[in-house]
Design an enzyme around this catalytic site. Sequence first.
Site, PDB file in Angstrom:
ATOM      1  N   ASP A  34     -24.400  15.550  13.252  1.00  0.00           N
ATOM      2  CA  ASP A  34     -23.346  15.509  14.338  1.00  0.00           C
ATOM      3  C   ASP A  34     -22.414  14.692  14.063  1.00  0.00           C
ATOM      4  OD1 ASP A  34     -25.480  16.944  15.781  1.00  0.00           O
ATOM      5  OD2 ASP A  34     -26.339  14.959  16.728  1.00  0.00           O
ATOM      6  N   SER A  83     -27.567  47.690  39.131  1.00  0.00           N
ATOM      7  CA  SER A  83     -28.905  47.050  39.311  1.00  0.00           C
ATOM      8  C   SER A  83     -30.019  47.675  38.521  1.00  0.00           C
ATOM      9  CB  SER A  83     -29.195  46.893  40.813  1.00  0.00           C
ATOM     10  OG  SER A  83     -28.179  46.162  41.373  1.00  0.00           O
ATOM     11  N   LEU A  84     -31.445  47.164  38.472  1.00  0.00           N
ATOM     12  CA  LEU A  84     -32.244  47.984  37.947  1.00  0.00           C
ATOM     13  C   LEU A  84     -33.507  48.326  38.907  1.00  0.00           C
ATOM     14  CD1 LEU A  84     -33.142  45.622  34.634  1.00  0.00           C
ATOM     15  CD2 LEU A  84     -31.986  48.099  34.833  1.00  0.00           C
ATOM     16  N   GLU A 115     -38.279  43.466  26.871  1.00  0.00           N
ATOM     17  CA  GLU A 115     -37.552  41.882  26.606  1.00  0.00           C
ATOM     18  C   GLU A 115     -37.816  41.259  27.951  1.00  0.00           C
ATOM     19  OE1 GLU A 115     -32.953  42.804  27.614  1.00  0.00           O
ATOM     20  OE2 GLU A 115     -34.050  44.295  26.242  1.00  0.00           O
ATOM     21  N   LYS A 117     -37.401  39.334  31.384  1.00  0.00           N
ATOM     22  CA  LYS A 117     -36.379  39.407  32.301  1.00  0.00           C
ATOM     23  C   LYS A 117     -36.044  38.004  32.776  1.00  0.00           C
ATOM     24  CE  LYS A 117     -34.855  41.476  36.856  1.00  0.00           C
ATOM     25  NZ  LYS A 117     -34.841  40.129  37.341  1.00  0.00           N
ATOM     26  N   ARG A 138     -21.719  39.714  38.577  1.00  0.00           N
ATOM     27  CA  ARG A 138     -22.053  40.905  38.898  1.00  0.00           C
ATOM     28  C   ARG A 138     -21.565  41.362  40.095  1.00  0.00           C
ATOM     29  NH1 ARG A 138     -26.216  44.305  37.669  1.00  0.00           N
ATOM     30  NH2 ARG A 138     -27.700  42.666  37.087  1.00  0.00           N
ATOM     31  N   GLU A 177     -27.259  37.318  30.454  1.00  0.00           N
ATOM     32  CA  GLU A 177     -27.765  36.231  31.510  1.00  0.00           C
ATOM     33  C   GLU A 177     -27.568  34.906  31.210  1.00  0.00           C
ATOM     34  OE1 GLU A 177     -30.212  37.006  35.049  1.00  0.00           O
ATOM     35  OE2 GLU A 177     -29.417  38.275  33.735  1.00  0.00           O
ATOM     36  N   CYS A 411     -57.058   3.913  55.948  1.00  0.00           N
ATOM     37  CA  CYS A 411     -57.545   5.098  55.374  1.00  0.00           C
ATOM     38  C   CYS A 411     -58.295   6.236  56.098  1.00  0.00           C
ATOM     39  CB  CYS A 411     -58.468   4.494  54.482  1.00  0.00           C
ATOM     40  SG  CYS A 411     -59.481   5.792  53.375  1.00  0.00           S
ATOM     41  N   CYS A 414     -62.492   5.660  55.558  1.00  0.00           N
ATOM     42  CA  CYS A 414     -63.071   4.458  55.545  1.00  0.00           C
ATOM     43  C   CYS A 414     -62.542   3.283  56.709  1.00  0.00           C
ATOM     44  CB  CYS A 414     -63.251   3.547  54.334  1.00  0.00           C
ATOM     45  SG  CYS A 414     -61.882   2.732  53.548  1.00  0.00           S
TER      46      CYS A 414
END
Length: 646
Positions: A34, A83-84, A115, A117, A138, A177, A411, A414
């Site tokens: 670095d 689109s799919l 792959e 998605k 898109r 993506e 509570c 109780c």
Amino acid sequence: MDREHARKRLAELREQINYHNYRYYVLDDPVISDGEYDQLFRELLELEERFPDLVTADSPSQRVGGPPLDRFETVEHPLPMLSLDNVFSEEELREFEEKIRRFLQWEEEIQYSAEPKLDGLAVELVYEEGVFTIGSTRGDGLVGENITAQLRTVQAIPLRLQELAGDIPSRLIVRGEVYMPLEGFEALNRERASRGEPLFANPRNAAAGSLRQLDPRVTASRPLSFFVYGVADTAVTPCSTQQELYRWLARLGFKVNPLVLHCPDIETVVARYRYLQEVRHQLEYEIDGMVVKVDSFELQHRLGATSRAPRWAVAWKFPATQATTRIKDVDFQVGRTGAVTPVAILEPVTVGGVTVQRATLHNQDEIQRKDLRIGDTVLIQRAGDVIPEVIKPIVEKRTGQEQPILFPKKCPECGHPLVRPRGEAVIRCINPHCPAQRLRSLIYFAGKNGLDIEGLGKKNMEQLVEAGLVRDLPDIFRLRVEDLEELDGWGRKSAENVIRAIRAASHPPLDRFLAALGIRFVGEVTAAQLARRFGSLEHLMEASREELLEVDGVGEQAADSLLDYFSDPDVRAMLRELQENGLQIQPVEAGVPRRLEDRVFLFTGSLETMSRNEAKARVKELGAQVATTVNRKVTDVVAGPSPAAS
């Protein structure tokens, strides 16, 4: 340095830094430290400051983000970003293949690329002469928003293509993506919560919101990454299949998802989907399904596309893990440590294939931070084996009839006043005789994380408590066959089996017994360390705070919790009764082989030859620690054939 030398040196620096960015962000395999990288970058910035007219579009300095934009301009996609179509079952996937066969009149085996998605934001990147020039969303598939300045800040997107793949097209349009890794998403939401800002509902919203910032410097501060998944026009590439394309794009410097798989037939596609469904919650990013593409470009071109989607690809979606529903009421549950947890009672909704009617609200602070109300329409989420949780209210759907969620003062089990210990977000019942805590402690003690007494699961333990046969831990070891066989649903044989299991569990090793007691801040790992350090329960009970703090993994909270627990007269009386009724705690034996002394194991999935609890016990006998979640101390991960499924 004169201008000509500066020009040459800047070209060298750009090439070196872009290469090292590629090694670090794409290959995850840096070849310099670095510090060395910082020196190169500092020299680049100093030279560009002296010679501002020599700054180029592919300079790494352009990743930091420019001045804010007034608005986003629009960009027309040279070729539509389609689109799919989605499928949701194996049957629908096979119908997808049958349509391909009918369309092509094809009888041979069809090969595919499968792959993950990613649940991110699809973008288009335009490279002119190897240099990134325009980036866009898109949009509607024909026109998107110009987010070039924002995309320049994403380190995994190359500003100049690597020349490792031979000739690069003069114009290359790449699609992929942008996503936000889960670790970065959680850190971003923690930071926003600390500033009182609204949280992102999920990583996809966070990624989309980060890219659509008019100020690119905000985008630069967000932990975004990128996977490439294709090009607009395969004809400009030297590739004939999807798999060849991915190898070529990787040589150009793009980050390709390592889970991309070539599938020789539809059966392999189905198996891959099942695998991704199993491992999805172990990935560093969110996926919501699997993309299936015909591998051959020749067949892709023959198949073509409809007006909205290619005929050669489909998205096989996972069952939804998020849904919207309405909070009908809130129940307050008391846990075995006294923690009071608010649980939303929901209108039933299917999430991830499971009908959900209850979801955790965590604590009072979370309710206030999210501004949740009874009657709210809410977004809920179910991931892996985690109990469903309410993410946020859908404020736009409020009618004004919603009611605030009020935490009880006493509570609910109780009636003892509730308290909120300093520094804790949890409100507790501190009554040690609270029946809800007692029941849950009994269930935990006999359960798989405790002594694992077969036949004494949650349902049977509740029955024994209701019948008055078990009130405290020693009562378990006082049970007789005659007591049990008279109960509804029991018989002589089942009663004998449980008594036999109790006897078998009556000689637990010290670490298992400590973990079974359910002492606050003392889990399996800490219990093993305490057993190893003190050897016997008697020595542990007499340990001082200083001695406890010397044990690895024991902090101030755990030390104080142990001191409070073992100094309680009722606890000491209970431990005496346990031993009087046959419980014999096994001390840590000297001389037992400790071959795994410095190892930390994480078990996931169902093992083939033994249960996970048995496997944990075996490695702990050899000196190892067992972790319950992934952390930096884990040295060994043991994954069964179905990780995260059991």
